[in-house]
Design a protein around this motif. Structure first.
Motif, PDB file in Angstrom:
ATOM      1  N   LEU A 245       1.065  -1.114   0.050  1.00  0.00           N
ATOM      2  CA  LEU A 245      -0.122   0.100  -0.056  1.00  0.00           C
ATOM      3  C   LEU A 245       0.977   1.193   0.034  1.00  0.00           C
ATOM      4  O   LEU A 245       0.487   2.504  -0.639  1.00  0.00           O
ATOM      5  N   LEU A 246       1.917   1.136   0.875  1.00  0.00           N
ATOM      6  CA  LEU A 246       2.793   2.391   0.807  1.00  0.00           C
ATOM      7  C   LEU A 246       3.809   2.431  -0.405  1.00  0.00           C
ATOM      8  O   LEU A 246       3.944   3.789  -0.556  1.00  0.00           O
ATOM      9  N   ALA A 247       4.446   1.406  -0.958  1.00  0.00           N
ATOM     10  CA  ALA A 247       5.390   1.360  -1.585  1.00  0.00           C
ATOM     11  C   ALA A 247       4.693   1.236  -3.381  1.00  0.00           C
ATOM     12  O   ALA A 247       5.623   1.744  -4.228  1.00  0.00           O
ATOM     13  N   GLY A 248       3.717   0.806  -3.380  1.00  0.00           N
ATOM     14  CA  GLY A 248       3.078   0.828  -4.803  1.00  0.00           C
ATOM     15  C   GLY A 248       3.249  -0.781  -5.177  1.00  0.00           C
ATOM     16  O   GLY A 248       2.598  -1.098  -6.630  1.00  0.00           O
ATOM     17  N   ARG A 249       4.196  -1.412  -4.597  1.00  0.00           N
ATOM     18  CA  ARG A 249       4.284  -3.026  -5.320  1.00  0.00           C
ATOM     19  C   ARG A 249       4.700  -3.776  -3.932  1.00  0.00           C
ATOM     20  O   ARG A 249       4.966  -3.214  -2.983  1.00  0.00           O
ATOM     21  N   PRO A 250       4.608  -5.118  -4.472  1.00  0.00           N
ATOM     22  CA  PRO A 250       4.787  -6.083  -3.178  1.00  0.00           C
ATOM     23  C   PRO A 250       6.161  -6.205  -3.198  1.00  0.00           C
ATOM     24  O   PRO A 250       6.955  -5.970  -3.903  1.00  0.00           O
ATOM     25  N   PRO A 251       6.593  -6.410  -1.796  1.00  0.00           N
ATOM     26  CA  PRO A 251       7.883  -6.521  -1.561  1.00  0.00           C
ATOM     27  C   PRO A 251       8.820  -7.762  -2.180  1.00  0.00           C
ATOM     28  O   PRO A 251       9.841  -7.372  -2.338  1.00  0.00           O
ATOM     29  N   PHE A 252       8.156  -8.767  -2.411  1.00  0.00           N
ATOM     30  CA  PHE A 252       8.874  -9.905  -3.330  1.00  0.00           C
ATOM     31  C   PHE A 252       8.020 -10.049  -4.621  1.00  0.00           C
ATOM     32  O   PHE A 252       6.947 -10.545  -4.619  1.00  0.00           O
ATOM     33  N   LYS A 253       8.997  -9.529  -5.579  1.00  0.00           N
ATOM     34  CA  LYS A 253       8.347  -9.874  -6.906  1.00  0.00           C
ATOM     35  C   LYS A 253       9.742 -10.120  -7.810  1.00  0.00           C
ATOM     36  O   LYS A 253      10.684  -9.410  -7.710  1.00  0.00           O
ATOM     37  N   ALA A 254       9.237 -11.161  -8.677  1.00  0.00           N
ATOM     38  CA  ALA A 254      10.582 -11.579  -9.688  1.00  0.00           C
ATOM     39  C   ALA A 254       9.932 -11.811 -10.968  1.00  0.00           C
ATOM     40  O   ALA A 254       8.682 -11.709 -11.033  1.00  0.00           O
ATOM     41  N   ALA A 255      10.622 -12.200 -11.845  1.00  0.00           N
ATOM     42  CA  ALA A 255      10.344 -12.398 -13.488  1.00  0.00           C
ATOM     43  C   ALA A 255       9.414 -13.722 -13.124  1.00  0.00           C
ATOM     44  O   ALA A 255       8.476 -13.697 -13.951  1.00  0.00           O
ATOM     45  N   ASN A 256       9.604 -14.679 -12.251  1.00  0.00           N
ATOM     46  CA  ASN A 256       8.399 -15.772 -12.392  1.00  0.00           C
ATOM     47  C   ASN A 256       8.392 -16.250 -10.867  1.00  0.00           C
ATOM     48  O   ASN A 256       9.134 -15.752  -9.980  1.00  0.00           O
ATOM     49  N   GLU A 257       7.601 -17.407 -10.724  1.00  0.00           N
ATOM     50  CA  GLU A 257       7.143 -17.651  -9.478  1.00  0.00           C
ATOM     51  C   GLU A 257       8.322 -18.286  -8.650  1.00  0.00           C
ATOM     52  O   GLU A 257       8.601 -18.005  -7.491  1.00  0.00           O
ATOM     53  N   TYR A 258       9.238 -19.141  -9.360  1.00  0.00           N
ATOM     54  CA  TYR A 258      10.353 -19.716  -8.836  1.00  0.00           C
ATOM     55  C   TYR A 258      11.345 -18.622  -8.208  1.00  0.00           C
ATOM     56  O   TYR A 258      11.780 -18.921  -6.912  1.00  0.00           O
ATOM     57  N   LEU A 259      11.514 -17.592  -8.858  1.00  0.00           N
ATOM     58  CA  LEU A 259      12.467 -16.474  -8.366  1.00  0.00           C
ATOM     59  C   LEU A 259      11.871 -15.815  -7.229  1.00  0.00           C
ATOM     60  O   LEU A 259      12.482 -15.543  -6.540  1.00  0.00           O
ATOM     61  N   THR A 260      10.462 -15.673  -7.471  1.00  0.00           N
ATOM     62  CA  THR A 260       9.959 -14.960  -6.329  1.00  0.00           C
ATOM     63  C   THR A 260       9.872 -15.871  -4.861  1.00  0.00           C
ATOM     64  O   THR A 260      10.381 -15.333  -3.825  1.00  0.00           O
ATOM     65  N   PHE A 261       9.924 -17.060  -5.106  1.00  0.00           N
ATOM     66  CA  PHE A 261       9.833 -18.161  -4.127  1.00  0.00           C
ATOM     67  C   PHE A 261      11.396 -17.831  -3.358  1.00  0.00           C
ATOM     68  O   PHE A 261      11.611 -17.901  -2.162  1.00  0.00           O
TER      69      PHE A 261
END
Ligand code: ADE
Length: 324
Positions: A245-261
């Motif tokens: 809500l404050l940053a406009g984007r979630p803290p953990f975000k990557a090109a695909n699910e594997y990298l996000t995990f």
């Protein structure tokens, strides 16, 4: 057909017949009692339509689920979980209420509160990000709702801004309990029983617990590591939402699910410049790898970030702040 009628609300109608005798009739609502309108949302197994009760003119959102498709894809259990959890969570303004369920040959129907303000995600995208006042208000309403569901033994497991709807007053209505978990009642399930990992009494649970992963960006490290969600897993997601809500984007975000995990498991996130210090302190106490070391609900409510918030009823009588 095997679709059980359970906990379905019905209307009690008192009528006076021709001879002046008073009669009580229980009338179950059905498709014919509603005028269906625009499509509000579409999922893989369901469509949500706006609808109006022909008698009362009250507006609802009706989730229409396709029986054949649900059986074919083996999702009957999740439909039952959604109905059972919603039937347990009827006493709180921050959770979409289930009023009636009924069916016809083709479909199941869940008659729900209409949340005409749409998804919190949509509002956030339009604004870019929220200021501290808006984040405090929406954060407080989400947390109050999560505290209630946890007190009723329900873990949501897929909290995210898409599942936070807003009503016409821009107040929170949490939805999508199809992947929730109902905890065994601690009063009836043996001494000190909390949520044992792989608990065989976890009816909905075990095989789902191993196959289920919520939405990549909000998934807790314990779900990835041990395939086990607990109440604190919802608080991890809550930390991700406050950050977003404050940053406009979630803290953990990557090109695909594997990298996000991988990022989640490494706790690899940073705060953008200008992120408020007090909010940063709160997020850092929620995005903690070990679930038992996360701030519990009562401590979150007492955190400086939420200073001035009236918890409980007052929070829901307040006017939503103008979005900034
Ligand atoms: N989309 C999904 N569920 C909804 C609801 N209850 N109200 C409005 N839109 C929705």
């Amino acid at each position: 057909e095997g679709w059980q009628e359970r906990g379905a609300a019905a209307t009690v109608r008192r009528e006076t017949d021709a001879s002046g005798q008073s009669q009580t009739r229980i009338v179950k609502k059905g498709v014919k009692d509603f005028n269906f309108g625009r499509t509000l949302g579409e999922g893989s197994y369901s469509t949500v339509l706006a609808a109006t009760d022909r008698q009362t003119l009250k507006e609802y959102a009706i989730k229409v689920l396709d029986k054949r498709h649900i059986i074919k894809e083996k999702k009957v259990k999740y439909v039952n979980i959604e109905r059972d959890t919603l039937n347990r969570l009827t006493e709180h303004p921050g959770i979409v209420r289930l009023y009636y369920t009924f069916q016809d040959e083709r479909s199941l129907y869940f008659v729900l509160d209409l949340a005409s303000g749409g998804e919190l995600l949509g509002v956030l995208k339009k604004m870019g990000s929220f200021d501290v006042e808006c984040t405090r208000f929406y954060g407080a309403q989400i947390l109050d709702s999560v505290a209630y569901m946890h007190s009723r033994g329900v873990i949501h497991r897929d909290l995210k801004p898409e599942n936070v709807l807003l009503d016409r007053d821009m107040h929170v209505k949490i939805t999508d309990f199809g992947t929730a978990k109902i905890l065994p009642d601690p009063r009836t399930s043996g001494a000190g029983s909390q949520e044992a990992p792989g608990d065989p009494t976890d009816g909905a649970g075990t095989d789902r617990a191993v196959s289920f992963v919520g939405t990549a960006e909000y998934v807790s490290p314990e779900l990835l590591r041990d395939k086990n969600a607990c109440k604190a897993s919802d608080l991890w997601a809550f930390g991700c939402i406050i950050y977003q809500l404050l940053a406009g984007r979630p803290p953990f975000k990557a090109a695909n699910e594997y990298l996000t995990f991988q990022k989640i498991l490494a706790l690899a996130y940073t705060f953008p410049d200008g992120f408020p210090d007090v909010a940063r302190d709160l997020v850092e106490r929620l995005l903690v790898l070990e679930p038992s070391n996360r701030l519990p609900v009562e401590h979150i409510q007492n955190h400086q970030f939420f200073d001035g918030v009236q918890w409980g009823k007052g929070l829901w009588q307040q006017k939503a702040p103008r979005l900034k």
